[in-house]
Design an enzyme around this catalytic site. Structure first.
Site, PDB file in Angstrom:
ATOM      1  CD  GLU A 179     -32.906  63.806-100.402  1.00  0.00           C
ATOM      2  OE1 GLU A 179     -32.378  64.772 -99.816  1.00  0.00           O
ATOM      3  OE2 GLU A 179     -32.844  62.639 -99.975  1.00  0.00           O
ATOM      4  CD  GLU A 295     -32.664  57.003-100.674  1.00  0.00           C
ATOM      5  OE1 GLU A 295     -32.683  57.424 -99.495  1.00  0.00           O
ATOM      6  OE2 GLU A 295     -32.223  57.666-101.626  1.00  0.00           O
TER       7      GLU A 295
HETATM    8  O1  9MR Z   1     -27.504  56.603 -95.354  1.00  0.00           O
HETATM    9  C1  9MR Z   1     -26.668  57.656 -95.792  1.00  0.00           C
HETATM   10  C2  9MR Z   1     -25.714  58.051 -94.679  1.00  0.00           C
HETATM   11  O2  9MR Z   1     -24.809  56.995 -94.425  1.00  0.00           O
HETATM   12  C3  9MR Z   1     -24.928  59.296 -95.092  1.00  0.00           C
HETATM   13  O3  9MR Z   1     -24.164  59.746 -93.986  1.00  0.00           O
HETATM   14  C4  9MR Z   1     -25.873  60.401 -95.546  1.00  0.00           C
HETATM   15  C5  9MR Z   1     -25.094  61.594 -96.089  1.00  0.00           C
HETATM   16  O4  9MR Z   1     -24.366  61.259 -97.235  1.00  0.00           O
HETATM   17  O5  9MR Z   1     -26.724  59.930 -96.589  1.00  0.00           O
HETATM   18  C6  9MR Z   1     -27.532  58.841 -96.211  1.00  0.00           C
HETATM   19  O6  9MR Z   1     -28.328  58.434 -97.303  1.00  0.00           O
HETATM   20  C7  9MR Z   1     -29.364  59.339 -97.721  1.00  0.00           C
HETATM   21  C8  9MR Z   1     -29.494  59.225 -99.222  1.00  0.00           C
HETATM   22  O7  9MR Z   1     -28.253  59.458 -99.855  1.00  0.00           O
HETATM   23  C9  9MR Z   1     -30.542  60.171 -99.761  1.00  0.00           C
HETATM   24  N1  9MR Z   1     -31.822  59.962 -99.100  1.00  0.00           N
HETATM   25  C10 9MR Z   1     -31.775  59.977 -97.637  1.00  0.00           C
HETATM   26  C11 9MR Z   1     -30.728  58.972 -97.136  1.00  0.00           C
HETATM   27  C12 9MR Z   1     -30.732  58.918 -95.611  1.00  0.00           C
HETATM   28  O8  9MR Z   1     -30.333  60.141 -95.089  1.00  0.00           O
END
Ligand code: 9MR
Length: 390
Positions: A179, A295
């Site tokens: 990102e 994802e």
């Molecule tokens: O699903 C993830 C959530 O459990 C965490 O709290 C969050 C912060 O670390 O990250 C979420 O995963 C993200 C991923 O790492 C990057 N793309 C977006 C995902 C959803 O927010």
């Protein structure tokens, strides 16, 4: 309420009965919601394990299917662990390889959970991928102190070297940078004004990939991002900026193998998914890169109806429409959902949920909260089966 094990046992019994009698009239009583499926459906439709799992169906069509997992859930819930092993050809830790989880202090790494998942994956002949080496949302507080901030570049190089070396030769791929594009920040190339951008400068992306390759020459190195799926103005601009970034990296001979398209899509949207995504994937293919859907899930908080049957059907159609476009390209090699069961979806605490549907848990993933397959499961599996011969 029927458990997942009962569902599978029942389905296999019904399948065997239909096969034995050759009759289409065998009742499907006891199959939960699927009691409503006409008995003329082929018996194999009801079996979701073994050769009828997502894992097996993907493999028959040049794909690897898998899921993100919160490792604690695999460690503490045997039914969930069984579901993951049954359905996934690849797993990725949802959070446990992010800086904040992995590196609680400058001189301390905690590999215990991801190491557990790796051995779980290996014992079930699954691949594992890594997420991620660099993300603006996982920057530990200790590195942001006035004392450590000026040393960010060295911490960055050491971190990527240590983590990639730890798993060298064992992971299918790494999300090296996650990102990095955010046009709203007004920087050249649409780069996000992240901690890394500000401390190291715009070349932190090239640095991350070069460092990762040096430490692990085998993992496929991936740039991963969201907001590129729709035919709307924002997504069109983001696709343009990502192509520009990747082309620049290719020109500078930065080692990169794949683009990760996160695929957090939404049901009941006026915006369409179509030519923009197809052309984007084709442009990536022409650059010689692979494409991973990293994802995937369907946020359904814009569906007005509360009826779960209706919602499941709309969610399933959303998956089908998306995968029809994406899987038409031979560049697409991996498909991962962001968790496999509604029990653990991040969308219940996602950005829009509390405002739009505070009292309605999301039904976003292929399996429900009790690990029973939903329409989304069958839509995804059909999308694999309908993939054109490539
Ligand atoms: O699903 C993830 C959530 O459990 C965490 O709290 C969050 C912060 O670390 O990250 C979420 O995963 C993200 C991923 O790492 C990057 N793309 C977006 C995902 C959803 O927010």
């Amino acid at each position: 309420m029927q458990s997942r094990r009962e569902f599978i046992a029942n389905s296999s019994r019904v399948a065997a009965a239909i096969a034995a009698t050759g009759s289409a009239a065998s009742p499907l009583t006891g199959c939960g919601r699927y009691a409503a499926i006409p008995a003329v459906m082929p018996a194999s439709f009801h079996d979701v394990s073994g050769s009828r799992s997502l894992r097996a169906n993907a493999a028959r069509h040049g794909l690897v299917f898998g899921s993100a997992v919160i490792i604690h859930n695999v460690q503490t819930d045997p039914d969930f662990a069984e579901l993951i092993a049954e359905q996934c050809g690849i797993v990725v830790p949802t959070n446990e390889l992010k800086w904040v989880a992995l590196r609680p202090a400058p001189d301390r790494y905690d590999f215990s959970r991801p190491d557990f998942l790796l051995s779980f994956a290996e014992s079930h002949r699954m691949l594992m991928r890594g997420h991620n080496l660099c993300w603006h949302e996982s920057v530990p507080a200790w590195i942001q102190t006035p004392e450590n901030r000026p040393r960010a570049r060295q911490f960055f190089i050491d971190h990527i070297t240590t983590v990639c070396s730890h798993y060298a030769g064992k992971l299918q791929s790494w999300d090296v940078v996650n990102e990095a594009i955010n046009p709203g920040d007004g920087q050249p190339g649409g780069l996000r004004k992240s901690f890394w951008f500000e401390q190291i400068g715009p070349d932190y992306i090239d640095l991350a990939f070069r460092t990762a390759r040096a430490a692990d020459p085998h993992a496929r190195l991936t740039y991963n991002d969201y907001g590129v799926e729709y035919d709307n103005a924002n997504n069109t601009e983001k696709r343009r900026l990502i192509l520009e970034l990747l082309r620049g990296m290719r020109q500078r001979e930065v080692p990169i193998d794949a683009l990760g398209i996160q695929s957090h899509i939404k049901a009941a949207q006026p915006d369409k998914i179509g030519k923009g995504l197809a052309d984007f994937i084709e442009a990536i293919r022409q650059m010689g890169l692979e494409v991973y859907l990293t994802e995937m899930d369907v946020n359904e908080d814009d569906i007005a109806a509360d009826d779960p049957v209706k919602r499941d059907s709309i969610v399933a159609q959303t998956y089908a429409d998306y995968l029809r476009i994406a899987l038409a390209s031979p560049a697409v090699k991996l498909v991962l959902t962001w968790d496999l069961s509604d029990r653990f979806t991040w969308l219940d605490s996602g950005p829009t949920h509390h405002r739009k549907q505070p009292n309605r848990p999301q039904r976003s993933l292929p399996f429900d909260r009790d690990y029973r397959p939903k329409d989304a499961f069958f839509a995804i599996r059909n999308s694999f089966d309908n993939r054109p011969e490539l």
